[in-house]
Design a protein around this motif. Structure first.
Motif, PDB file in Angstrom:
ATOM      1  N   SER A 320      -4.909 -21.090  -4.876  1.00 14.36           N
ATOM      2  CA  SER A 320      -4.820 -21.415  -3.449  1.00 14.36           C
ATOM      3  C   SER A 320      -3.707 -20.641  -2.749  1.00 14.36           C
ATOM      4  CB  SER A 320      -4.616 -22.931  -3.242  1.00 14.36           C
ATOM      5  OG  SER A 320      -5.692 -23.653  -3.783  1.00 14.36           O
ATOM      6  N   CYS A 321      -3.360 -19.486  -3.269  1.00 17.44           N
ATOM      7  CA  CYS A 321      -2.339 -18.658  -2.623  1.00 17.44           C
ATOM      8  C   CYS A 321      -2.863 -18.150  -1.278  1.00 17.44           C
ATOM      9  CB  CYS A 321      -1.987 -17.460  -3.497  1.00 17.44           C
ATOM     10  SG  CYS A 321      -1.119 -17.883  -5.013  1.00 17.44           S
ATOM     11  N   HIS A 322      -1.960 -18.009  -0.330  1.00 22.42           N
ATOM     12  CA  HIS A 322      -2.299 -17.413   0.967  1.00 22.42           C
ATOM     13  C   HIS A 322      -1.440 -16.166   1.145  1.00 22.42           C
ATOM     14  CE1 HIS A 322      -3.696 -16.938   4.981  1.00 22.42           C
ATOM     15  NE2 HIS A 322      -2.510 -17.162   5.526  1.00 22.42           N
ATOM     16  N   PHE A 323      -2.083 -15.013   1.153  1.00 27.68           N
ATOM     17  CA  PHE A 323      -1.370 -13.743   1.226  1.00 27.68           C
ATOM     18  C   PHE A 323      -1.149 -13.371   2.697  1.00 27.68           C
ATOM     19  CE2 PHE A 323      -3.702 -13.826  -2.743  1.00 27.68           C
ATOM     20  CZ  PHE A 323      -2.745 -13.418  -3.656  1.00 27.68           C
ATOM     21  N   VAL A 324       0.114 -13.207   3.088  1.00 25.66           N
ATOM     22  CA  VAL A 324       0.429 -12.924   4.483  1.00 25.66           C
ATOM     23  C   VAL A 324       1.225 -11.638   4.660  1.00 25.66           C
ATOM     24  CG1 VAL A 324       0.378 -15.363   5.144  1.00 25.66           C
ATOM     25  CG2 VAL A 324       2.526 -14.342   4.397  1.00 25.66           C
ATOM     26  N   ILE A 325       1.712 -11.041   3.574  1.00 18.23           N
ATOM     27  CA  ILE A 325       2.504  -9.811   3.707  1.00 18.23           C
ATOM     28  C   ILE A 325       1.734  -8.626   3.125  1.00 18.23           C
ATOM     29  CG2 ILE A 325       4.702 -11.037   3.650  1.00 18.23           C
ATOM     30  CD1 ILE A 325       5.046 -10.053   0.766  1.00 18.23           C
ATOM     31  N   HIS A 326       1.934  -7.470   3.732  1.00 19.75           N
ATOM     32  CA  HIS A 326       1.257  -6.248   3.278  1.00 19.75           C
ATOM     33  C   HIS A 326       1.691  -5.863   1.863  1.00 19.75           C
ATOM     34  CE1 HIS A 326      -0.422  -5.281   7.263  1.00 19.75           C
ATOM     35  NE2 HIS A 326       0.679  -5.841   7.733  1.00 19.75           N
ATOM     36  N   CYS A 327       2.886  -6.276   1.471  1.00 26.90           N
ATOM     37  CA  CYS A 327       3.446  -5.866   0.178  1.00 26.90           C
ATOM     38  C   CYS A 327       3.231  -6.933  -0.900  1.00 26.90           C
ATOM     39  CB  CYS A 327       4.939  -5.574   0.340  1.00 26.90           C
ATOM     40  SG  CYS A 327       5.563  -4.302  -0.785  1.00 26.90           S
ATOM     41  N   SER A 328       2.171  -7.698  -0.791  1.00 27.63           N
ATOM     42  CA  SER A 328       1.911  -8.766  -1.766  1.00 27.63           C
ATOM     43  C   SER A 328       1.780  -8.229  -3.186  1.00 27.63           C
ATOM     44  CB  SER A 328       0.638  -9.524  -1.386  1.00 27.63           C
ATOM     45  OG  SER A 328       0.794 -10.206  -0.168  1.00 27.63           O
ATOM     46  N   PHE A 329       1.243  -7.017  -3.350  1.00 28.01           N
ATOM     47  CA  PHE A 329       1.033  -6.446  -4.680  1.00 28.01           C
ATOM     48  C   PHE A 329       1.835  -5.157  -4.889  1.00 28.01           C
ATOM     49  CE2 PHE A 329      -2.942  -8.661  -3.482  1.00 28.01           C
ATOM     50  CZ  PHE A 329      -2.903  -9.662  -4.435  1.00 28.01           C
ATOM     51  N   CYS A 330       2.888  -5.004  -4.136  1.00 24.16           N
ATOM     52  CA  CYS A 330       3.724  -3.811  -4.286  1.00 24.16           C
ATOM     53  C   CYS A 330       4.338  -3.755  -5.681  1.00 24.16           C
ATOM     54  CB  CYS A 330       4.839  -3.809  -3.242  1.00 24.16           C
ATOM     55  SG  CYS A 330       4.285  -3.349  -1.590  1.00 24.16           S
ATOM     56  N   GLY A 331       4.414  -2.561  -6.230  1.00 24.76           N
ATOM     57  CA  GLY A 331       5.000  -2.361  -7.553  1.00 24.76           C
ATOM     58  C   GLY A 331       3.990  -2.328  -8.679  1.00 24.76           C
ATOM     59  N   LEU A 332       2.752  -2.794  -8.430  1.00 22.02           N
ATOM     60  CA  LEU A 332       1.742  -2.883  -9.499  1.00 22.02           C
ATOM     61  C   LEU A 332       0.940  -1.585  -9.589  1.00 22.02           C
ATOM     62  CD1 LEU A 332       0.501  -6.534  -8.825  1.00 22.02           C
ATOM     63  CD2 LEU A 332       2.265  -5.763 -10.414  1.00 22.02           C
ATOM     64  N   PHE A 333       1.634  -0.507  -9.849  1.00 12.73           N
ATOM     65  CA  PHE A 333       0.999   0.810  -9.836  1.00 12.73           C
ATOM     66  C   PHE A 333       0.015   1.007 -10.983  1.00 12.73           C
ATOM     67  CE2 PHE A 333       5.310   1.336  -8.028  1.00 12.73           C
ATOM     68  CZ  PHE A 333       4.935   1.639  -6.733  1.00 12.73           C
ATOM     69  N   ASN A 334       0.187   0.270 -12.092  1.00  9.54           N
ATOM     70  CA  ASN A 334      -0.680   0.446 -13.259  1.00  9.54           C
ATOM     71  C   ASN A 334      -1.664  -0.705 -13.445  1.00  9.54           C
ATOM     72  OD1 ASN A 334       0.401   2.973 -14.442  1.00  9.54           O
ATOM     73  ND2 ASN A 334       2.287   1.797 -14.629  1.00  9.54           N
ATOM     74  N   LEU A 335      -1.777  -1.561 -12.433  1.00 10.73           N
ATOM     75  CA  LEU A 335      -2.681  -2.708 -12.543  1.00 10.73           C
ATOM     76  C   LEU A 335      -4.129  -2.238 -12.669  1.00 10.73           C
ATOM     77  CD1 LEU A 335      -2.414  -5.819 -12.519  1.00 10.73           C
ATOM     78  CD2 LEU A 335      -3.123  -5.762 -10.130  1.00 10.73           C
ATOM     79  N   VAL A 336      -4.827  -2.767 -13.678  1.00  7.86           N
ATOM     80  CA  VAL A 336      -6.212  -2.390 -13.943  1.00  7.86           C
ATOM     81  C   VAL A 336      -7.171  -3.491 -13.504  1.00  7.86           C
ATOM     82  CG1 VAL A 336      -7.872  -1.847 -15.770  1.00  7.86           C
ATOM     83  CG2 VAL A 336      -5.575  -0.875 -15.853  1.00  7.86           C
ATOM     84  N   GLU A 337      -6.766  -4.750 -13.656  1.00  4.55           N
ATOM     85  CA  GLU A 337      -7.658  -5.871 -13.350  1.00  4.55           C
ATOM     86  C   GLU A 337      -6.924  -6.900 -12.498  1.00  4.55           C
ATOM     87  OE1 GLU A 337     -10.389  -9.080 -15.880  1.00  4.55           O
ATOM     88  OE2 GLU A 337      -9.899  -7.109 -16.712  1.00  4.55           O
ATOM     89  N   LEU A 338      -7.485  -7.217 -11.329  1.00  6.47           N
ATOM     90  CA  LEU A 338      -6.896  -8.195 -10.406  1.00  6.47           C
ATOM     91  C   LEU A 338      -7.951  -9.234 -10.062  1.00  6.47           C
ATOM     92  CD1 LEU A 338      -4.694  -9.250  -8.500  1.00  6.47           C
ATOM     93  CD2 LEU A 338      -5.521  -7.635  -6.773  1.00  6.47           C
ATOM     94  N   ARG A 339      -7.620 -10.502 -10.319  1.00  8.51           N
ATOM     95  CA  ARG A 339      -8.537 -11.607 -10.027  1.00  8.51           C
ATOM     96  C   ARG A 339      -7.865 -12.561  -9.044  1.00  8.51           C
ATOM     97  NH1 ARG A 339     -12.867 -11.693 -13.489  1.00  8.51           N
ATOM     98  NH2 ARG A 339     -12.726 -10.312 -15.307  1.00  8.51           N
ATOM     99  N   VAL A 340      -8.488 -12.744  -7.864  1.00 11.29           N
ATOM    100  CA  VAL A 340      -7.914 -13.623  -6.839  1.00 11.29           C
ATOM    101  C   VAL A 340      -8.958 -14.573  -6.235  1.00 11.29           C
ATOM    102  CG1 VAL A 340      -5.969 -12.157  -6.206  1.00 11.29           C
ATOM    103  CG2 VAL A 340      -8.209 -11.728  -5.176  1.00 11.29           C
ATOM    104  N   PRO A 341      -9.972 -15.058  -6.990  1.00  8.04           N
ATOM    105  CA  PRO A 341     -10.922 -16.013  -6.411  1.00  8.04           C
ATOM    106  C   PRO A 341     -10.228 -17.271  -5.886  1.00  8.04           C
ATOM    107  CG  PRO A 341     -11.763 -15.168  -8.485  1.00  8.04           C
ATOM    108  CD  PRO A 341     -10.344 -14.684  -8.372  1.00  8.04           C
ATOM    109  N   HIS A 342     -10.791 -17.809  -4.819  1.00 11.72           N
ATOM    110  CA  HIS A 342     -10.289 -19.045  -4.192  1.00 11.72           C
ATOM    111  C   HIS A 342      -8.838 -18.894  -3.724  1.00 11.72           C
ATOM    112  CE1 HIS A 342     -13.708 -21.804  -4.890  1.00 11.72           C
ATOM    113  NE2 HIS A 342     -13.976 -20.961  -5.868  1.00 11.72           N
TER     114      HIS A 342
END
Length: 691
Positions: A320-342
């Motif tokens: 139930s996270c609510h993302f409000v900033i553009h830099c929510s995933f900053c730094g994750l340059f090597n991220l391969v899999e991102l799951r954010v359902p719901h």
């Protein structure tokens, strides 16, 4: 089957697994032609006693890959030394002993066995309850065993439990009633420890802190475990930490309480609450982070993943996270899999929130409440292969959104509000995608979607399962029909004529609405009152059109300067000059615009947001057009962005063709401003003042 010797499988040299469960075998005699097996399943037979001579042919044989499953045999005794010099991969003894004394004697009897994995214990539904007692596991001292799993034992204390586990590298407790460990020191090389389905209420710190070589720690599915009282920082070799499916409430995660020096995998999923109070500063090697199905805070509000530049897997599903900033995933340059359902995203960040995830291969955004996809949303995801946008509120899938996804193979948009796909989108989907799920959308099966319906039929020929759940929602007579079965006969000439006529009719109606209903009635009302044009009837030099939020500037700057200066100008402002009891429209038109030589328009972001300001400005323009009596002077109080003017076409066009005054806080600029404004107010009343 009474004996394994009855089997004629010697002519199957590649046979690796033999399931002989639930037969009548009563002896553990394994013929030599079965030595190459990897799995021999003898569960639920009639083996009650294991004789030493039955295993003579196993001694010294190469059976290090053999897993022997004897579970659910009611073993009463084992000859001492029966397994001496026998080597196995796994020995499964679950549900074999009806009493703890029989278990103790049997473990002592298998002394000399060399084995990789040993599993002992009871089934949960077994009527025989085996309780732990002192020295129950002393037989382990005579074994060469690396991994031990204990299941279904009743354990109320752990004194002497670890006495013979010095050489064990992996220990698992599953489905025990264990609620605490005794305080005792352990000399152990243990690298893996698992505690699953137990009754513990606190982390077994006293035991775990002794395991200095621990690399993998799993404490899962413990409903009564609600907090982590002690720090685990002494486990500086820990690489894998799984604390999922408990009821942990952790106020401050991932700082001093969690060892991060060597940690690579962290799982906090299915817990009550995980408070992220730090920025994972001490976890430079973390590869995977799972917070799914747990209530978390700070995610999406702060750039808390900034230092996790090695992270490849992140699961925030059902948080139930609510993302409000553009830099929510900053730094994750090597991220391969991102799951954010719901989870949900503020609409203004969607165009840029994924821009630094250039290594992403899988993005799951199921049930994120998405209504629109900005063209730039996936612009930086050049390596994305799997995209899940199911169960959102999308009404269209623009081709421009997909153009940058060069590596995309799987796309899921089922259960949205999509009525059809454009020709451009169809071309993109037809190029390289291996799998597309378009099911459970309210498709329109009219002639406007003819190309889309033809494409569905073509895809159905190639893959019959493609369109199983693609059904028509409209028109009503085709509702429930499969798209692949719809065959329309569309006359596009008639359709184009009908569409053109519809556009013309709508345009004429808009003209009637704007120029007759909204404007002409004012002129008729004015004529009905017998108004006569005359300059002497003008009571005010200017009617001030402004937002109530800019009233302070009017009171403190405008009125004192113009009404108190020399020469003096008389201004009409609504809060002072409008008559009580009259209609607002009547006050604006008759007491304001008609009685004023000019309209003084104070532009600001507040003006743009006010419907009354927009109406008063249009009315002044209308009156100037009809009678050519109202000069319009524009004053820009505060800067207005281009996007704020996009819904006010008339004002935007007027600004682009007329000179306006600009308010400035600089003292010298103010003098010029007031001089120009006074000059404008003294100009001719029948034209816009040249400023």
């Amino acid at each position: 089957l009474a004996s394994l010797s009855e089997l004629q499988v010697g002519h199957f040299p590649s046979l690796q697994e033999l399931n002989a469960a639930k037969n009548g075998i009563d002896r553990l005699h394994i013929p030599s032609f079965l030595f190459k097996l990897h799995v021999l399943d003898l569960r639920a037979n009639r083996i009650a006693k294991i004789n030493k001579k039955d295993l003579d042919n196993l001694r010294g044989a190469n059976t290090s890959n053999l897993s022997l499953i004897l579970s659910h045999n009611s073993i009463n005794s084992i000859d001492p030394g029966a397994f001496r010099f026998v080597t196995l991969q796994l020995l499964h003894l679950k549900g074999c002993f009806s009493h703890e004394d029989i278990m103790k004697a049997s473990l002592n009897a298998i002394s000399g066995l060399r084995i990789q994995k040993l599993l002992i214990g009871q089934y949960r539904n077994s009527s025989a309850k085996v309780h732990f007692k002192e020295n129950l596991l002393e037989g382990l001292c005579g074994l060469e065993v690396e991994e031990l799993t204990i299941m279904g034992l009743y354990i109320t204390f752990t004194n002497t439990f670890f006495g013979c586990m010095e050489n064990i590298t992996s220990l698992r407790f599953i489905h025990t009633n264990l609620y605490q460990f005794s305080h005792e020191s352990i000399a152990s090389n243990m690298q893996k420890f698992e505690l699953k389905y137990s009754a513990i209420v606190k982390t077994p710190f006293y035991i775990i802190s002794e395991l200095k070589n621990l690399k993998e720690l799993r404490i899962t599915n413990n409903e009564r475990l609600t907090n982590i009282d002690y720090s685990l920082e002494t486990l500086d070799k820990l690489e894998f930490l799984d604390l999922s499916k408990n009821n942990i409430m952790m106020r401050s995660c991932c700082d001093e309480s969690i060892p991060g020096k060597s940690l690579k995998h962290l799982n906090f999923s299915y817990n009550s609450y995980i408070g992220l109070r730090s920025f994972f500063l001490n976890m430079p090697h973390l590869l995977s982070l799972d917070l799914s199905h747990s209530k978390v805070d700070s995610v999406g509000q702060f750039p808390i993943f900034m230092t996790l530049y090695n992270l490849t897997y992140l699961d925030l599903s059902y948080t139930s996270c609510h993302f409000v900033i553009h830099c929510s995933f900053c730094g994750l340059f090597n991220l391969v899999e991102l799951r954010v359902p719901h989870t949900t995203f503020a609409p203004d960040i969607l165009a840029s929130v994924f821009q630094n995830l250039s290594s992403l291969r899988l993005l799951d955004m199921e049930s994120c409440g998405l209504k629109n996809l900005p063209n730039e949303m996936f612009g930086h995801l050049k390596r994305l292969q799997v995209l899940n946008l199911s169960k959102n509120k999308l009404m269209e899938l623009p081709a421009s959104v997909l153009l940058s996804l060069f590596a995309l193979q799987h796309l899921n948009i089922h259960s949205n509000n999509i009525q059809g796909l454009s020709n451009d989108t169809i071309q993109v989907l037809s190029k390289s995608l291996e799998k597309v799920d378009l099911s459970d959308n309210p498709y329109d099966c009219s002639c406007t979607q003819e190309q889309f319906l033809m494409w569905v039929r073509e895809m159905s020929i190639k893959n019959p399962n493609f369109s199983n759940h693609l059904e028509c929602k409209t028109p009503e007579h085709l509702q429930g029909s499969l798209l692949r079965d719809v065959n329309l006969k569309c006359s596009w000439t008639l359709i184009y004529i009908a569409m053109l006529l519809s556009v013309v009719i709508v345009f004429l109606l808009l003209l009637v609405y704007h120029f007759y209903l909204k404007n002409s009635f004012l002129y008729l009302c004015f004529c009905h009152r017998g108004y006569k044009k005359s300059a002497t009837e003008k009571t005010y030099d200017a009617f001030v059109i402004h937002s109530s939020l800019d009233e302070e500037w009017v009171r403190e700057e405008l009125l004192p300067e113009l009404e108190g200066g020399d020469p003096s100008f008389q201004l009409c402002v609504h809060y002072r000059n409008f008559e009580a009891g009259k209609l607002i429209l009547e006050n604006i038109f008759y007491n304001g615009i008609c009685c004023s030589r000019n309209a003084l328009v104070l532009l600001s972001p507040n003006f743009i947001e006010s419907k009354w300001c927009s109406f008063e400005f249009r009315l002044a323009l209308f009156w100037r057009f009809l009678e050519d009596e109202c000069g319009i002077i524009l004053i820009l109080l505060e800067p207005i962005r281009e996007d704020q003017l996009k819904h006010m076409y008339v004002l935007k066009k007027y600004l682009s063709s007329k000179t306006y005054l600009k308010w400035d806080k600089n003292h010298k600029e103010r003098e010029v401003f007031w001089k120009r404004l006074r000059k404008a107010l003294t100009q001719s009343r029948k034209v816009d003042a040249p400023l």
